[in-house]
Design a protein around this motif. Structure first.
Motif, PDB file in Angstrom:
ATOM      1  N   LYS A 131       0.859  -1.145   0.225  1.00  0.00           N
ATOM      2  CA  LYS A 131      -0.031  -0.424   0.270  1.00  0.00           C
ATOM      3  C   LYS A 131       0.636   1.448  -0.097  1.00  0.00           C
ATOM      4  CE  LYS A 131      -3.739   2.090   2.555  1.00  0.00           C
ATOM      5  NZ  LYS A 131      -4.387   1.919   4.080  1.00  0.00           N
ATOM      6  N   GLU A 138      -4.459   9.127   5.084  1.00  0.00           N
ATOM      7  CA  GLU A 138      -5.462   7.776   4.743  1.00  0.00           C
ATOM      8  C   GLU A 138      -5.634   8.055   3.317  1.00  0.00           C
ATOM      9  OE1 GLU A 138      -8.717   8.910   8.195  1.00  0.00           O
ATOM     10  OE2 GLU A 138      -7.520  10.742   7.676  1.00  0.00           O
ATOM     11  N   GLU A 163      -4.969   6.177   0.051  1.00  0.00           N
ATOM     12  CA  GLU A 163      -3.783   5.406  -0.502  1.00  0.00           C
ATOM     13  C   GLU A 163      -3.651   6.130  -1.730  1.00  0.00           C
ATOM     14  OE1 GLU A 163      -4.067   0.089  -2.433  1.00  0.00           O
ATOM     15  OE2 GLU A 163      -5.641   1.849  -0.423  1.00  0.00           O
ATOM     16  N   LEU A 195      -7.172   5.934  -3.322  1.00  0.00           N
ATOM     17  CA  LEU A 195      -8.983   5.557  -2.922  1.00  0.00           C
ATOM     18  C   LEU A 195      -9.146   5.656  -1.191  1.00  0.00           C
ATOM     19  CD1 LEU A 195      -8.828   1.374  -3.315  1.00  0.00           C
ATOM     20  CD2 LEU A 195     -10.243   3.142  -4.288  1.00  0.00           C
ATOM     21  N   GLN A 246     -11.229   4.883   2.037  1.00  0.00           N
ATOM     22  CA  GLN A 246     -12.343   4.336   3.051  1.00  0.00           C
ATOM     23  C   GLN A 246     -13.100   3.293   1.343  1.00  0.00           C
ATOM     24  OE1 GLN A 246     -14.377   6.882   4.152  1.00  0.00           O
ATOM     25  NE2 GLN A 246     -13.234   7.590   6.917  1.00  0.00           N
ATOM     26  N   GLY A 247     -13.055   3.081   0.294  1.00  0.00           N
ATOM     27  CA  GLY A 247     -12.878   2.228  -0.281  1.00  0.00           C
ATOM     28  C   GLY A 247     -13.225   3.332  -1.891  1.00  0.00           C
ATOM     29  N   GLN A 248     -13.936   3.781  -1.491  1.00  0.00           N
ATOM     30  CA  GLN A 248     -14.380   4.979  -2.763  1.00  0.00           C
ATOM     31  C   GLN A 248     -13.033   5.249  -3.307  1.00  0.00           C
ATOM     32  OE1 GLN A 248     -17.397   6.683  -3.174  1.00  0.00           O
ATOM     33  NE2 GLN A 248     -16.634   7.320  -5.037  1.00  0.00           N
ATOM     34  N   LEU A 249     -13.280   5.145  -5.032  1.00  0.00           N
ATOM     35  CA  LEU A 249     -12.190   5.672  -5.671  1.00  0.00           C
ATOM     36  C   LEU A 249     -12.794   6.876  -5.834  1.00  0.00           C
ATOM     37  CD1 LEU A 249     -10.400   4.931  -8.051  1.00  0.00           C
ATOM     38  CD2 LEU A 249     -11.747   4.558  -9.430  1.00  0.00           C
TER      39      LEU A 249
END
Length: 358
Positions: free
Chosen positions: A101, A162, A164, A182, A184-187
């Protein structure tokens, strides 16, 4: 404003970015980044000897920077300056094979350097690059604001750790200029900020769009997801919802698009600007490159940072509704008129850059 005798550069240039610039009493400072290294290039006329042509070029560039108008040849001039130091800075920022990551915090510049661009008899002579001391390595010095302050908004705030950064090649992960991220999983799309005033203006515009309650299909603009701040709460950039872009209305795309499709784009852009003005939001930097076409063929207005490119909006109309309407009129002409002067200018510049004729 081309530089003479540009230092030899490898045919495959390593990626770099121009992080910003600021004027001084006798010239300007150009901020250049290669991976983890940040170089402050001082371009000052007192370092130019028997070089009146080069001095005049610096003075013109400084005036254009101060005018806040984006000049097409200014970017090229900055790139030519950067190339003078690229090979040496590349050696100071060796490639790193990154595994796992990667976050914005890890990709931020962590080594700071200074240098001078000198001229003798109109010939550029890059000075030696020197490392700045630990007490001088302050990330805030890249900001145009001498004392940036913490910021609050209706949008969620995130630390750089936070966010990525998505990458494909581990060998060049720290060499890339990040944009696809990314959280919290949001692109999302990441866009750094260099001025707290500009940052607050932009977030203020997106706040009005958010509070309007209009969906993206009702008001097709880029949408702000959140902001990135450092540990002191100082804003460092914006996070936008990712747009699945098919194309941008460049001169080439416009030439190939059927009339009916171009009319659709024009209608959508006109309606968007009208709605923005009803919300008391100024688009600002109206130009073809600040429109994208999504996979459904819809025109989406992006980039609310303000400023203006020469030829699109007059300087005295910048950041006004009148300026938006002036830019909109020229944008409609760009899309619909094959003889548009701005479209022909872009075409000529691209063909000159490619060294080809069509």
């Amino acid at each position: 404003m081309a530089l003479r005798d540009t230092t030899d550069v490898p045919s495959e240039l390593p990626k770099y970015s121009i992080a910003g610039w600021e004027t001084t009493l006798n010239g300007f400072i150009l901020y250049m980044c290669v991976r983890s290294a940040r170089l402050n290039i001082h371009v000052l006329t007192q370092n130019f000897h028997s070089s009146p042509i080069a001095i005049e070029a610096v003075q013109r560039a400084t005036a254009k920077i101060s005018s806040e108008l984006d000049e097409p040849d200014l970017e090229e001039y900055h790139e030519e300056i950067a190339l003078q130091f690229l090979s040496e800075l590349q050696k100071l920022a060796p490639p790193i094979h990154h595994v796992g990551k990667l976050t914005l915090e890890e990709i931020e510049a962590c080594q700071y350097y200074d240098c001078q661009l000198e001229f003798y008899d109109e010939v550029p002579r890059p000075s030696a690059i020197t490392r700045k001391g630990a007490e001088e390595e302050n990330p805030n010095d890249i900001w145009y604001d001498p004392q940036p302050t913490p910021f609050e908004s209706i949008f969620p705030q995130f630390q750089r750790s936070e966010v990525e950064v998505l990458y494909d090649d581990p060998s060049t992960a720290l060499q890339m200029i990040p944009d696809k991220v990314l959280v919290q999983g949001q692109l999302l799309f990441w866009k750094p900020s260099w001025s707290s005033r500009e940052f607050k203006d932009v977030v203020g515009k997106y706040s009005k769009i958010y509070r309007s309650g209009l969906r993206p299909d009702q008001l097709p603009t880029s949408r702000l997801y959140g902001v990135v701040v450092d540990k002191k709460g100082i804003p460092r950039g914006q996070l936008y919802y990712w747009i699945d872009i098919d194309k941008t209305p460049t001169w080439e795309q416009v030439e190939q698009a059927p009339k009916e499709l171009r009319e659709k784009w024009v209608s959508q852009i006109q309606n968007t600007v009208s709605t923005l003005h009803d919300l008391d939001v100024i688009w600002g930097d109206v130009q073809a490159r600040n429109v994208v076409i999504d996979r459904s063929g819809n025109a989406i207005v992006i980039s609310f940072e303000g400023g203006a490119v020469k030829g699109w909006i007059d300087k005295d109309k910048m950041e006004t509704k009148e300026g938006d309407l002036q830019g909109l009129e020229r944008l409609v002409d760009y899309i619909m008129n094959d003889d548009s002067s701005l479209r022909l200018r872009d075409k000529e510049a691209d063909l000159k850059w490619c060294g080809t004729e069509r």
